[in-house]
Scaffold this motif. Sequence first.
Motif, PDB file in Angstrom:
ATOM      1  N   TRP A  51     -13.582   1.488  -7.927  1.00 31.09           N
ATOM      2  CA  TRP A  51     -12.336   2.027  -8.476  1.00 31.09           C
ATOM      3  C   TRP A  51     -11.510   2.694  -7.378  1.00 31.09           C
ATOM      4  CZ3 TRP A  51     -10.995   7.237  -8.608  1.00 31.09           C
ATOM      5  CH2 TRP A  51      -9.943   7.609  -9.455  1.00 31.09           C
ATOM      6  N   ALA A  52     -12.160   3.515  -6.578  1.00 23.95           N
ATOM      7  CA  ALA A  52     -11.465   4.233  -5.506  1.00 23.95           C
ATOM      8  C   ALA A  52     -10.970   3.275  -4.425  1.00 23.95           C
ATOM      9  CB  ALA A  52     -12.377   5.307  -4.912  1.00 23.95           C
ATOM     10  N   ASN A  53     -11.759   2.275  -4.082  1.00 23.31           N
ATOM     11  CA  ASN A  53     -11.311   1.274  -3.109  1.00 23.31           C
ATOM     12  C   ASN A  53     -10.067   0.550  -3.620  1.00 23.31           C
ATOM     13  OD1 ASN A  53     -13.333   1.820  -1.242  1.00 23.31           O
ATOM     14  ND2 ASN A  53     -14.667   0.182  -1.963  1.00 23.31           N
ATOM     15  N   HIS A  54     -10.060   0.191  -4.909  1.00 23.38           N
ATOM     16  CA  HIS A  54      -8.902  -0.494  -5.481  1.00 23.38           C
ATOM     17  C   HIS A  54      -7.661   0.386  -5.378  1.00 23.38           C
ATOM     18  CE1 HIS A  54     -11.316  -3.414  -8.250  1.00 23.38           C
ATOM     19  NE2 HIS A  54     -11.789  -3.380  -7.023  1.00 23.38           N
ATOM     20  N   ARG A  55      -7.821   1.667  -5.657  1.00 19.09           N
ATOM     21  CA  ARG A  55      -6.686   2.589  -5.603  1.00 19.09           C
ATOM     22  C   ARG A  55      -6.174   2.753  -4.162  1.00 19.09           C
ATOM     23  NH1 ARG A  55      -5.660   5.469 -10.297  1.00 19.09           N
ATOM     24  NH2 ARG A  55      -4.860   7.256  -9.140  1.00 19.09           N
ATOM     25  N   ALA A  56      -7.080   2.808  -3.202  1.00 23.39           N
ATOM     26  CA  ALA A  56      -6.669   2.913  -1.797  1.00 23.39           C
ATOM     27  C   ALA A  56      -5.934   1.647  -1.359  1.00 23.39           C
ATOM     28  CB  ALA A  56      -7.876   3.171  -0.903  1.00 23.39           C
ATOM     29  N   LEU A  57      -6.435   0.490  -1.762  1.00 19.96           N
ATOM     30  CA  LEU A  57      -5.759  -0.765  -1.435  1.00 19.96           C
ATOM     31  C   LEU A  57      -4.392  -0.842  -2.111  1.00 19.96           C
ATOM     32  CD1 LEU A  57      -8.780  -3.198  -1.602  1.00 19.96           C
ATOM     33  CD2 LEU A  57      -7.235  -2.955   0.355  1.00 19.96           C
ATOM     34  N   GLU A  58      -4.305  -0.364  -3.332  1.00 27.71           N
ATOM     35  CA  GLU A  58      -3.024  -0.338  -4.048  1.00 27.71           C
ATOM     36  C   GLU A  58      -2.006   0.516  -3.293  1.00 27.71           C
ATOM     37  OE1 GLU A  58      -1.487   1.898  -8.028  1.00 27.71           O
ATOM     38  OE2 GLU A  58      -3.354   0.768  -8.201  1.00 27.71           O
ATOM     39  N   ALA A  59      -2.423   1.677  -2.837  1.00 28.92           N
ATOM     40  CA  ALA A  59      -1.521   2.551  -2.079  1.00 28.92           C
ATOM     41  C   ALA A  59      -1.113   1.888  -0.763  1.00 28.92           C
ATOM     42  CB  ALA A  59      -2.180   3.902  -1.824  1.00 28.92           C
ATOM     43  N   ALA A  60      -2.054   1.240  -0.101  1.00 31.77           N
ATOM     44  CA  ALA A  60      -1.759   0.575   1.174  1.00 31.77           C
ATOM     45  C   ALA A  60      -0.817  -0.608   0.980  1.00 31.77           C
ATOM     46  CB  ALA A  60      -3.058   0.121   1.836  1.00 31.77           C
ATOM     47  N   SER A  61      -0.855  -1.219  -0.189  1.00 32.42           N
ATOM     48  CA  SER A  61       0.019  -2.367  -0.476  1.00 32.42           C
ATOM     49  C   SER A  61       1.490  -1.997  -0.470  1.00 32.42           C
ATOM     50  CB  SER A  61      -0.340  -2.985  -1.833  1.00 32.42           C
ATOM     51  OG  SER A  61      -1.624  -3.549  -1.780  1.00 32.42           O
ATOM     52  N   ALA A  62       1.788  -0.713  -0.656  1.00 28.19           N
ATOM     53  CA  ALA A  62       3.192  -0.269  -0.652  1.00 28.19           C
ATOM     54  C   ALA A  62       3.762  -0.147   0.758  1.00 28.19           C
ATOM     55  CB  ALA A  62       3.305   1.075  -1.377  1.00 28.19           C
ATOM     56  N   LEU A  63       2.899  -0.230   1.765  1.00 26.24           N
ATOM     57  CA  LEU A  63       3.354  -0.109   3.155  1.00 26.24           C
ATOM     58  C   LEU A  63       3.943  -1.422   3.636  1.00 26.24           C
ATOM     59  CD1 LEU A  63       0.228   1.711   4.658  1.00 26.24           C
ATOM     60  CD2 LEU A  63       2.387   2.766   3.907  1.00 26.24           C
ATOM     61  N   ASN A  64       4.892  -1.330   4.569  1.00 28.32           N
ATOM     62  CA  ASN A  64       5.347  -2.560   5.220  1.00 28.32           C
ATOM     63  C   ASN A  64       4.335  -2.922   6.316  1.00 28.32           C
ATOM     64  OD1 ASN A  64       6.060  -1.259   7.722  1.00 28.32           O
ATOM     65  ND2 ASN A  64       8.027  -0.647   6.816  1.00 28.32           N
ATOM     66  N   ALA A  65       4.488  -4.090   6.917  1.00 28.42           N
ATOM     67  CA  ALA A  65       3.516  -4.587   7.892  1.00 28.42           C
ATOM     68  C   ALA A  65       3.356  -3.642   9.076  1.00 28.42           C
ATOM     69  CB  ALA A  65       3.917  -5.978   8.375  1.00 28.42           C
ATOM     70  N   ALA A 113       4.205   7.745   2.893  1.00 29.18           N
ATOM     71  CA  ALA A 113       3.874   6.960   1.699  1.00 29.18           C
ATOM     72  C   ALA A 113       3.159   7.834   0.673  1.00 29.18           C
ATOM     73  CB  ALA A 113       2.988   5.775   2.087  1.00 29.18           C
ATOM     74  N   GLN A 114       3.099   7.359  -0.525  1.00 27.98           N
ATOM     75  CA  GLN A 114       2.476   8.097  -1.623  1.00 27.98           C
ATOM     76  C   GLN A 114       0.990   7.740  -1.710  1.00 27.98           C
ATOM     77  OE1 GLN A 114       3.937  10.408  -3.730  1.00 27.98           O
ATOM     78  NE2 GLN A 114       1.858  10.736  -4.409  1.00 27.98           N
ATOM     79  N   PRO A 115       0.107   8.688  -1.419  1.00 24.72           N
ATOM     80  CA  PRO A 115      -1.319   8.419  -1.613  1.00 24.72           C
ATOM     81  C   PRO A 115      -1.675   8.496  -3.093  1.00 24.72           C
ATOM     82  CG  PRO A 115      -1.009  10.651  -0.818  1.00 24.72           C
ATOM     83  CD  PRO A 115       0.350  10.002  -0.852  1.00 24.72           C
ATOM     84  N   VAL A 116      -2.822   7.971  -3.450  1.00 27.26           N
ATOM     85  CA  VAL A 116      -3.297   8.044  -4.832  1.00 27.26           C
ATOM     86  C   VAL A 116      -4.567   8.885  -4.870  1.00 27.26           C
ATOM     87  CG1 VAL A 116      -2.305   5.845  -5.560  1.00 27.26           C
ATOM     88  CG2 VAL A 116      -4.595   5.890  -4.578  1.00 27.26           C
ATOM     89  N   LEU A 117      -4.820   9.450  -6.019  1.00 33.32           N
ATOM     90  CA  LEU A 117      -6.042  10.239  -6.188  1.00 33.32           C
ATOM     91  C   LEU A 117      -7.253   9.318  -6.233  1.00 33.32           C
ATOM     92  CD1 LEU A 117      -4.849  12.728  -8.945  1.00 33.32           C
ATOM     93  CD2 LEU A 117      -5.254  13.234  -6.537  1.00 33.32           C
ATOM     94  N   THR A 118      -8.258   9.652  -5.438  1.00 28.78           N
ATOM     95  CA  THR A 118      -9.512   8.892  -5.465  1.00 28.78           C
ATOM     96  C   THR A 118     -10.712   9.817  -5.637  1.00 28.78           C
ATOM     97  OG1 THR A 118      -9.666   8.908  -3.046  1.00 28.78           O
ATOM     98  CG2 THR A 118      -8.620   6.971  -4.066  1.00 28.78           C
ATOM     99  N   ASP A 119     -10.465  11.054  -6.057  1.00 31.61           N
ATOM    100  CA  ASP A 119     -11.557  11.999  -6.268  1.00 31.61           C
ATOM    101  C   ASP A 119     -12.481  11.522  -7.386  1.00 31.61           C
ATOM    102  OD1 ASP A 119     -10.557  13.710  -4.356  1.00 31.61           O
ATOM    103  OD2 ASP A 119      -9.529  14.993  -5.802  1.00 31.61           O
ATOM    104  N   LEU A 120     -13.754  11.805  -7.237  1.00 33.82           N
ATOM    105  CA  LEU A 120     -14.739  11.439  -8.245  1.00 33.82           C
ATOM    106  C   LEU A 120     -14.391  12.040  -9.606  1.00 33.82           C
ATOM    107  CD1 LEU A 120     -17.439  10.060  -8.972  1.00 33.82           C
ATOM    108  CD2 LEU A 120     -18.605  12.101  -8.119  1.00 33.82           C
ATOM    109  N   MET A 121     -13.964  13.285  -9.624  1.00 30.34           N
ATOM    110  CA  MET A 121     -13.627  13.911 -10.900  1.00 30.34           C
ATOM    111  C   MET A 121     -12.461  13.199 -11.575  1.00 30.34           C
ATOM    112  SD  MET A 121     -14.514  15.956 -13.207  1.00 30.34           S
ATOM    113  CE  MET A 121     -15.759  16.938 -12.395  1.00 30.34           C
ATOM    114  N   HIS A 122     -11.495  12.715 -10.786  1.00 28.31           N
ATOM    115  CA  HIS A 122     -10.376  11.971 -11.368  1.00 28.31           C
ATOM    116  C   HIS A 122     -10.897  10.681 -12.017  1.00 28.31           C
ATOM    117  CE1 HIS A 122      -6.120  11.262 -11.939  1.00 28.31           C
ATOM    118  NE2 HIS A 122      -6.282  10.037 -11.482  1.00 28.31           N
TER     119      HIS A 122
END
Length: 169
Positions: free
Chosen positions: A15-29, A149-158
């Motif tokens: 779940w956390a990896n998916h969220r990190a990849l999602e946030a990274a997808s908003a970056l340009n090359a 860029a906007q990071p996403v929450l990846t905390d275990l509690m979240h």
Amino acid sequence: MSPEEMRVLFDYNAWANHRALEAASALNAEQYTRSLGSSFPSVRDTLIHICSGEWVWLERFEGRSPAAFPDLKHLDTASALREHWSSQEAALLIFVGTLTQQNLDAVMEYRTFKFGTYRNPLWQSMQHVVNHGTYHRGQITTLLRQLGAQPVLTDLMHFYRERSAGAAA
């Protein structure tokens, strides 16, 4: 640590990896590959390190000891890395899904890249994989902030809260 607790940790990790990849997808090359001077130079390189580490540990869990990380530098977009990672993640989650208490308690032996051969219970190595990902996803959060860029929450509690809310719905 029980097999069910381990499955929850690895569900969290995915779940956390998916969220990190999602946030990274908003970056340009340029942003995705920009060197920012962290443990690994860029968002891309940090994500590749997490992915590579998971591959190495799955190899070890299955009784093999690779001599090096795979070369994934050609995966120059978050979507290319996500596509590569998805089959690897599926294999890891299948492995985790089949675990018994006996498997978790069994001592595994593996060779590291630089420090020789080690032996420890499987559950310790598996906890390390999740902790390792958490550590580097924290770095990705900082890198994303440095890039504006906007990071996403990846905390275990979240993760627990989101999972609980989904179960209640």
